[in-house]
Design a protein around this motif. Structure first.
Motif, PDB file in Angstrom:
ATOM      1  N   GLY A 192      -2.405  -6.750   3.123  1.00 17.41           N
ATOM      2  CA  GLY A 192      -2.632  -6.392   4.506  1.00 17.41           C
ATOM      3  C   GLY A 192      -1.364  -5.816   5.097  1.00 17.41           C
ATOM      4  O   GLY A 192      -0.253  -6.187   4.707  1.00 17.41           O
ATOM      5  N   THR A 193      -1.503  -4.891   6.051  1.00 11.63           N
ATOM      6  CA  THR A 193      -0.322  -4.304   6.679  1.00 11.63           C
ATOM      7  C   THR A 193       0.520  -5.373   7.364  1.00 11.63           C
ATOM      8  O   THR A 193       1.751  -5.324   7.351  1.00 11.63           O
ATOM      9  CB  THR A 193      -0.741  -3.225   7.689  1.00 11.63           C
ATOM     10  OG1 THR A 193      -1.442  -2.197   6.995  1.00 11.63           O
ATOM     11  CG2 THR A 193       0.467  -2.611   8.378  1.00 11.63           C
ATOM     12  N   VAL A 194      -0.135  -6.352   7.977  1.00  8.97           N
ATOM     13  CA  VAL A 194       0.567  -7.502   8.544  1.00  8.97           C
ATOM     14  C   VAL A 194       0.164  -8.706   7.704  1.00  8.97           C
ATOM     15  O   VAL A 194      -0.896  -9.287   7.890  1.00  8.97           O
ATOM     16  CB  VAL A 194       0.194  -7.716  10.022  1.00  8.97           C
ATOM     17  CG1 VAL A 194       0.955  -8.911  10.587  1.00  8.97           C
ATOM     18  CG2 VAL A 194       0.490  -6.464  10.839  1.00  8.97           C
ATOM     19  N   SER A 195       0.996  -9.031   6.720  1.00  6.91           N
ATOM     20  CA  SER A 195       0.642 -10.083   5.781  1.00  6.91           C
ATOM     21  C   SER A 195       1.896 -10.614   5.108  1.00  6.91           C
ATOM     22  O   SER A 195       2.993 -10.073   5.294  1.00  6.91           O
ATOM     23  CB  SER A 195      -0.327  -9.553   4.714  1.00  6.91           C
ATOM     24  OG  SER A 195       0.352  -8.694   3.824  1.00  6.91           O
ATOM     25  N   THR A 196       1.704 -11.646   4.295  1.00  4.22           N
ATOM     26  CA  THR A 196       2.830 -12.221   3.559  1.00  4.22           C
ATOM     27  C   THR A 196       3.159 -11.430   2.297  1.00  4.22           C
ATOM     28  O   THR A 196       4.095 -11.766   1.590  1.00  4.22           O
ATOM     29  CB  THR A 196       2.502 -13.668   3.157  1.00  4.22           C
ATOM     30  OG1 THR A 196       1.320 -13.666   2.355  1.00  4.22           O
ATOM     31  CG2 THR A 196       2.279 -14.534   4.389  1.00  4.22           C
ATOM     32  N   THR A 197       2.404 -10.393   1.991  1.00  6.15           N
ATOM     33  CA  THR A 197       2.570  -9.692   0.717  1.00  6.15           C
ATOM     34  C   THR A 197       3.041  -8.250   0.850  1.00  6.15           C
ATOM     35  O   THR A 197       3.510  -7.673  -0.130  1.00  6.15           O
ATOM     36  CB  THR A 197       1.233  -9.688  -0.056  1.00  6.15           C
ATOM     37  OG1 THR A 197       0.204  -9.172   0.800  1.00  6.15           O
ATOM     38  CG2 THR A 197       0.857 -11.088  -0.500  1.00  6.15           C
TER      39      THR A 197
END
Length: 333
Positions: free
Chosen positions: A175-180
């Motif tokens: 995801g664009t805003v994610s932990t990855t």
């Protein structure tokens, strides 16, 4: 006056390393926050779907059988999603089951995976493979498909008989805003899958097609991780946050390595660093647009992060030239 000026200059010189250190600390804090702050509402219930179809091994002779099996699987996934009450996923799966669509693979489970073909893959002498970036899934697939279709339409006008485009959503994108999204984890998981796909692609025709890999955003991290074992002619990094390599030579590929970024692409503001935080490497290193990286930089016009395949754009024209092997015609940035 001279003494005061000299003291100020000395103070500025002494403070410069300290300023750089504080910038790095601030950057580390910002990225760490993005990684460890919980994302409320990010989780969602799993949508039921059948296991992927298992047709005969894919060859030029069995392509139609493979396409039919994956359309049938998408239709069953649509029925299961509808019964689960998820109308949006049901509609997305149903669209993929349309008789006009050709999928080398389809998996409706979770966020979903799919590999769609545009053109006659068995007869193609030039094949372009698109690798997507973050937030690409079955639920958002149409925007990725639009990019692949726009490229195919451009190629078909110039070489209607022997070109094909493949939209390869063969990995779980971050995801664009994610932990990855700020780490290479998903790319490292995806790299062997991309290598295997390109290997299989080479077996589908005796024509030994020219293969170009067009890698958008986080997809360029995937291509960077896979590059050293890919039998491709060109790798184009577009809207790239970095590849995890310091130079194009470090990718250890015989392919030509290209890079482009639209003048309105927000990814230009992403810090090109690699930091070790909490046992995890964050960031992707050297900007592929940098002269020190050593890629062949080409013009992408004034588009934003999602505009590289916009019909009529400078970037689409250059990507088509790369895919066609008309590299001398590529305009440089």
């Amino acid at each position: 006056m001279g003494r005061t000026t000299g003291a100020a200059e000395a103070s500025e010189r002494n403070n410069t390393p300290r300023t750089h250190r504080w910038r790095r600390v601030l950057l580390a804090g910002l990225i760490t926050g993005a990684l460890v702050v919980p994302l409320s509402g990010a989780a969602r219930p799993e949508i039921p779907a059948p296991a992927p179809a298992a047709p005969a091994p894919v060859t030029a002779a069995t392509l139609d059988e493979t396409y039919a099996a994956n359309r049938a699987n998408a239709a069953e996934a649509s029925r299961m999603a509808a019964a689960h009450g998820n109308r949006e996923r049901a509609a997305a799966d149903r669209a993929m089951a349309d008789p006009s669509r050709d999928f080398l693979s389809f998996d409706g489970r979770g966020s979903g995976l799919a590999t769609e073909v545009f053109g006659d893959l068995a007869r193609a002498e030039r094949v372009a493979v698109l690798v997507p970036g973050s937030d690409t899934s079955i639920d958002t697939y149409d925007r990725f498909r639009d990019a692949a279709r726009a490229l195919y339409q451009r190629l078909a006008r110039e070489a209607p008989q022997d070109t094909a485009v493949v939209a390869w959503l063969g990995y779980e994108t971050p995801g664009t805003v994610s932990t990855t999204v700020a780490t290479t984890g998903r790319a490292e998981q995806a790299a062997p899958k991309l290598r295997e796909f390109i290997r299989q692609l080479r077996t589908l025709t005796d024509r030994k097609p020219r293969v170009s890999l067009l890698c958008h955003s986080y997809g360029s991290v995937v291509c960077g991780r896979a590059a050293s074992h890919l039998d491709v002619d060109d790798i184009a990094l577009i809207g790239s946050p970095g590849t995890g390599a310091d130079t194009a030579a470090d990718l250890r590929t015989a392919a030509r390595v290209w890079a482009a970024r639209g003048s309105d692409d927000w990814v230009a503001e992403v810090p090109h660093v690699r930091l070790d935080l909490l046992g995890t490497t964050v960031g992707f290193g050297t900007d592929p647009m940098s002269p020190s990286f050593g890629a062949r930089v080409f013009a992408a016009g004034d588009g934003g992060h999602s505009d590289y395949f916009r019909p009529g754009s400078t970037s689409l024209a250059n990507l088509a030239r790369i895919a066609l092997g008309e590299t001398s015609e590529v305009t440089h940035g």
